[in-house]
Design a protein around this motif. Sequence first.
Motif, PDB file in Angstrom:
ATOM      1  N   GLN A 149      56.652  15.483  63.201  1.00 19.50           N
ATOM      2  CA  GLN A 149      57.676  16.200  63.957  1.00 19.50           C
ATOM      3  C   GLN A 149      57.371  16.095  65.447  1.00 19.50           C
ATOM      4  OE1 GLN A 149      60.535  18.329  62.658  1.00 19.50           O
ATOM      5  NE2 GLN A 149      60.980  17.635  64.733  1.00 19.50           N
ATOM      6  N   GLY A 150      58.374  15.759  66.215  1.00 20.75           N
ATOM      7  CA  GLY A 150      58.244  15.727  67.668  1.00 20.75           C
ATOM      8  C   GLY A 150      59.578  16.063  68.288  1.00 20.75           C
ATOM      9  N   ALA A 151      59.559  16.550  69.527  1.00 20.56           N
ATOM     10  CA  ALA A 151      60.812  16.825  70.226  1.00 20.56           C
ATOM     11  C   ALA A 151      61.618  15.535  70.331  1.00 20.56           C
ATOM     12  CB  ALA A 151      60.523  17.377  71.610  1.00 20.56           C
ATOM     13  N   PRO A 152      62.946  15.593  70.166  1.00 22.00           N
ATOM     14  CA  PRO A 152      63.754  14.381  70.263  1.00 22.00           C
ATOM     15  C   PRO A 152      63.445  13.608  71.544  1.00 22.00           C
ATOM     16  CG  PRO A 152      65.106  16.194  69.494  1.00 22.00           C
ATOM     17  CD  PRO A 152      63.774  16.783  69.866  1.00 22.00           C
ATOM     18  N   GLY A 153      63.211  12.318  71.387  1.00 23.42           N
ATOM     19  CA  GLY A 153      62.875  11.483  72.524  1.00 23.42           C
ATOM     20  C   GLY A 153      61.385  11.264  72.714  1.00 23.42           C
ATOM     21  N   THR A 154      60.564  12.063  72.025  1.00 21.99           N
ATOM     22  CA  THR A 154      59.125  11.831  72.092  1.00 21.99           C
ATOM     23  C   THR A 154      58.818  10.426  71.587  1.00 21.99           C
ATOM     24  OG1 THR A 154      58.594  14.158  71.753  1.00 21.99           O
ATOM     25  CG2 THR A 154      56.858  12.572  71.258  1.00 21.99           C
ATOM     26  N   ARG A 155      57.961   9.738  72.309  1.00 18.57           N
ATOM     27  CA  ARG A 155      57.619   8.356  71.952  1.00 18.57           C
ATOM     28  C   ARG A 155      56.216   8.300  71.386  1.00 18.57           C
ATOM     29  NH1 ARG A 155      60.328   3.652  70.917  1.00 18.57           N
ATOM     30  NH2 ARG A 155      59.242   1.817  71.705  1.00 18.57           N
ATOM     31  N   TRP A 156      56.071   7.640  70.240  1.00 18.96           N
ATOM     32  CA  TRP A 156      54.759   7.426  69.638  1.00 18.96           C
ATOM     33  C   TRP A 156      54.427   5.941  69.703  1.00 18.96           C
ATOM     34  CZ3 TRP A 156      57.760  10.440  65.721  1.00 18.96           C
ATOM     35  CH2 TRP A 156      57.519  11.821  65.815  1.00 18.96           C
ATOM     36  N   VAL A 157      53.258   5.634  70.199  1.00 21.96           N
ATOM     37  CA  VAL A 157      52.736   4.267  70.181  1.00 21.96           C
ATOM     38  C   VAL A 157      51.421   4.325  69.429  1.00 21.96           C
ATOM     39  CG1 VAL A 157      51.918   2.315  71.541  1.00 21.96           C
ATOM     40  CG2 VAL A 157      53.807   3.718  72.397  1.00 21.96           C
ATOM     41  N   GLY A 158      51.280   3.487  68.407  1.00 21.22           N
ATOM     42  CA  GLY A 158      50.095   3.584  67.570  1.00 21.22           C
ATOM     43  C   GLY A 158      49.452   2.251  67.272  1.00 21.22           C
ATOM     44  N   LEU A 159      48.215   2.355  66.837  1.00 19.85           N
ATOM     45  CA  LEU A 159      47.466   1.209  66.350  1.00 19.85           C
ATOM     46  C   LEU A 159      47.008   1.563  64.942  1.00 19.85           C
ATOM     47  CD1 LEU A 159      46.321  -1.586  67.131  1.00 19.85           C
ATOM     48  CD2 LEU A 159      44.240  -0.419  67.874  1.00 19.85           C
ATOM     49  N   ARG A 160      47.546   0.860  63.965  1.00 18.47           N
ATOM     50  CA  ARG A 160      47.274   1.153  62.552  1.00 18.47           C
ATOM     51  C   ARG A 160      46.194   0.204  62.033  1.00 18.47           C
ATOM     52  NH1 ARG A 160      52.445   2.063  59.749  1.00 18.47           N
ATOM     53  NH2 ARG A 160      52.001   4.114  60.645  1.00 18.47           N
ATOM     54  N   PHE A 161      45.070   0.796  61.624  1.00 16.32           N
ATOM     55  CA  PHE A 161      43.951   0.009  61.121  1.00 16.32           C
ATOM     56  C   PHE A 161      44.115  -0.257  59.633  1.00 16.32           C
ATOM     57  CE2 PHE A 161      42.220   2.401  64.743  1.00 16.32           C
ATOM     58  CZ  PHE A 161      41.803   1.343  65.533  1.00 16.32           C
ATOM     59  N   ALA A 162      43.860  -1.481  59.229  1.00 12.64           N
ATOM     60  CA  ALA A 162      43.905  -1.828  57.818  1.00 12.64           C
ATOM     61  C   ALA A 162      42.892  -0.993  57.045  1.00 12.64           C
ATOM     62  CB  ALA A 162      43.599  -3.312  57.644  1.00 12.64           C
ATOM     63  N   PRO A 163      43.133  -0.740  55.764  1.00 13.69           N
ATOM     64  CA  PRO A 163      42.202   0.066  54.978  1.00 13.69           C
ATOM     65  C   PRO A 163      40.763  -0.440  55.104  1.00 13.69           C
ATOM     66  CG  PRO A 163      44.192  -0.337  53.712  1.00 13.69           C
ATOM     67  CD  PRO A 163      44.310  -1.165  54.960  1.00 13.69           C
ATOM     68  N   GLY A 164      39.854   0.486  55.427  1.00 13.21           N
ATOM     69  CA  GLY A 164      38.451   0.146  55.554  1.00 13.21           C
ATOM     70  C   GLY A 164      37.998  -0.178  56.957  1.00 13.21           C
ATOM     71  N   THR A 165      38.933  -0.380  57.906  1.00 11.23           N
ATOM     72  CA  THR A 165      38.582  -0.779  59.271  1.00 11.23           C
ATOM     73  C   THR A 165      38.402   0.415  60.205  1.00 11.23           C
ATOM     74  OG1 THR A 165      39.823  -2.830  58.987  1.00 11.23           O
ATOM     75  CG2 THR A 165      39.303  -2.195  61.233  1.00 11.23           C
ATOM     76  N   GLY A 166      39.194   1.460  60.024  1.00  9.12           N
ATOM     77  CA  GLY A 166      39.191   2.588  60.943  1.00  9.12           C
ATOM     78  C   GLY A 166      37.831   3.231  61.184  1.00  9.12           C
ATOM     79  N   PRO A 167      37.024   3.493  60.148  1.00 10.54           N
ATOM     80  CA  PRO A 167      35.754   4.184  60.379  1.00 10.54           C
ATOM     81  C   PRO A 167      34.839   3.490  61.374  1.00 10.54           C
ATOM     82  CG  PRO A 167      36.297   4.237  58.051  1.00 10.54           C
ATOM     83  CD  PRO A 167      37.310   3.338  58.711  1.00 10.54           C
ATOM     84  N   ALA A 168      34.818   2.141  61.385  1.00  7.93           N
ATOM     85  CA  ALA A 168      33.953   1.422  62.316  1.00  7.93           C
ATOM     86  C   ALA A 168      34.384   1.644  63.758  1.00  7.93           C
ATOM     87  CB  ALA A 168      33.968  -0.071  61.992  1.00  7.93           C
ATOM     88  N   VAL A 169      35.693   1.756  63.999  1.00  6.53           N
ATOM     89  CA  VAL A 169      36.203   1.972  65.353  1.00  6.53           C
ATOM     90  C   VAL A 169      36.052   3.428  65.774  1.00  6.53           C
ATOM     91  CG1 VAL A 169      38.250   1.856  66.823  1.00  6.53           C
ATOM     92  CG2 VAL A 169      37.827   0.060  65.135  1.00  6.53           C
ATOM     93  N   LEU A 170      36.344   4.339  64.855  1.00 10.23           N
ATOM     94  CA  LEU A 170      36.383   5.761  65.193  1.00 10.23           C
ATOM     95  C   LEU A 170      35.014   6.420  65.125  1.00 10.23           C
ATOM     96  CD1 LEU A 170      39.656   6.572  63.274  1.00 10.23           C
ATOM     97  CD2 LEU A 170      39.388   6.317  65.750  1.00 10.23           C
ATOM     98  N   GLY A 171      34.104   5.849  64.359  1.00 14.96           N
ATOM     99  CA  GLY A 171      32.746   6.375  64.309  1.00 14.96           C
ATOM    100  C   GLY A 171      32.531   7.507  63.332  1.00 14.96           C
ATOM    101  N   VAL A 172      33.469   7.712  62.402  1.00  9.85           N
ATOM    102  CA  VAL A 172      33.301   8.760  61.389  1.00  9.85           C
ATOM    103  C   VAL A 172      33.762   8.219  60.039  1.00  9.85           C
ATOM    104  CG1 VAL A 172      33.595  10.696  62.983  1.00  9.85           C
ATOM    105  CG2 VAL A 172      35.594   9.728  61.847  1.00  9.85           C
ATOM    106  N   PRO A 173      33.186   8.725  58.935  1.00  8.33           N
ATOM    107  CA  PRO A 173      33.668   8.303  57.615  1.00  8.33           C
ATOM    108  C   PRO A 173      35.134   8.690  57.425  1.00  8.33           C
ATOM    109  CG  PRO A 173      31.582   9.486  57.440  1.00  8.33           C
ATOM    110  CD  PRO A 173      32.064   9.673  58.837  1.00  8.33           C
ATOM    111  N   ALA A 174      35.868   7.852  56.731  1.00 14.12           N
ATOM    112  CA  ALA A 174      37.306   8.076  56.582  1.00 14.12           C
ATOM    113  C   ALA A 174      37.629   9.383  55.881  1.00 14.12           C
ATOM    114  CB  ALA A 174      37.940   6.899  55.838  1.00 14.12           C
ATOM    115  N   HIS A 175      36.766   9.830  54.942  1.00 13.71           N
ATOM    116  CA  HIS A 175      37.106  11.046  54.200  1.00 13.71           C
ATOM    117  C   HIS A 175      37.122  12.285  55.101  1.00 13.71           C
ATOM    118  CE1 HIS A 175      32.970  12.621  54.024  1.00 13.71           C
ATOM    119  NE2 HIS A 175      32.592  11.383  53.821  1.00 13.71           N
ATOM    120  N   GLU A 176      36.435  12.225  56.256  1.00 12.90           N
ATOM    121  CA  GLU A 176      36.465  13.357  57.178  1.00 12.90           C
ATOM    122  C   GLU A 176      37.821  13.493  57.865  1.00 12.90           C
ATOM    123  OE1 GLU A 176      33.232  13.505  59.922  1.00 12.90           O
ATOM    124  OE2 GLU A 176      31.695  13.273  58.368  1.00 12.90           O
TER     125      GLU A 176
END
Length: 240
Positions: A54-81
């Motif tokens: 949910q965002g106010a109308p006109g709010t813009r989201w720009v994202g970077l979606r990591f493939a399964p298994g990749t995010g924890p290495a970039v973010l520095g935390v286990p995915a289950h957290e």
Amino acid sequence: MGGRAVVWSRTAGAGPQRVLPDGCTDVIWSHGDPAAPDGELFVAGPDTRAHLAQGAPGTRWVGLRFAPGTGPAVLGVPAHELRDQRVPLAALWPDAEVRRLAERLAEAADGGGAGARSPGRLLEAVALDRLRRAEPPDPVAGAVVAGLSGGRSVAEVAAAVGLGERQLHRRSLAAFGYGPKTLARVLRLNRALDAARAGTAFAEVAAVTGYADQAHLAREVRALTGVPLGRLLAPPRPLS
């Protein structure tokens, strides 16, 4: 990022937008709120069910979606957290670093940045730099995703990667945010939705993607997305 991440963008409409579970983790920059001129950076963890954004109308989201298994290495935390969570990026990375990144993203957006200078590409460059300096992703993650996506059982995948089922479960929690059985359900859902969107009849979708029958497909779609398959695939209503 070599297939490990995808840049995306979206603009909020009049109501909530349904984000379906896909086993991925996202870093998202939300901007357009006058109260936060540099926008807000947050992480969307791997979902076990649909999330209503949910965002106010006109709010813009720009994202970077990591493939399964990749995010924890970039973010520095286990995915289950991060499972089923929306967490400020400053809770994971140094606050000063996050502020500087938000400022750079705002400058790129204000300057009408495109291509390599766009906010999305800036997010990608920052993530790639962190990935180079981080511990590598779990080496079995890719094989686990490939095996489960191909319809193999958890026991078959565990044997293929040389792990016991309990070991596979622990490592899946860290890499994907949930165990291999849940990951298999999420991956199967997305295969089914891709087939249905291509015009395949629902009964055939169920048969080719590993569901017992169309009723099983219907139950799983409702359980994971909160709505029936027909409604999920219906085009959005025009604004009146």
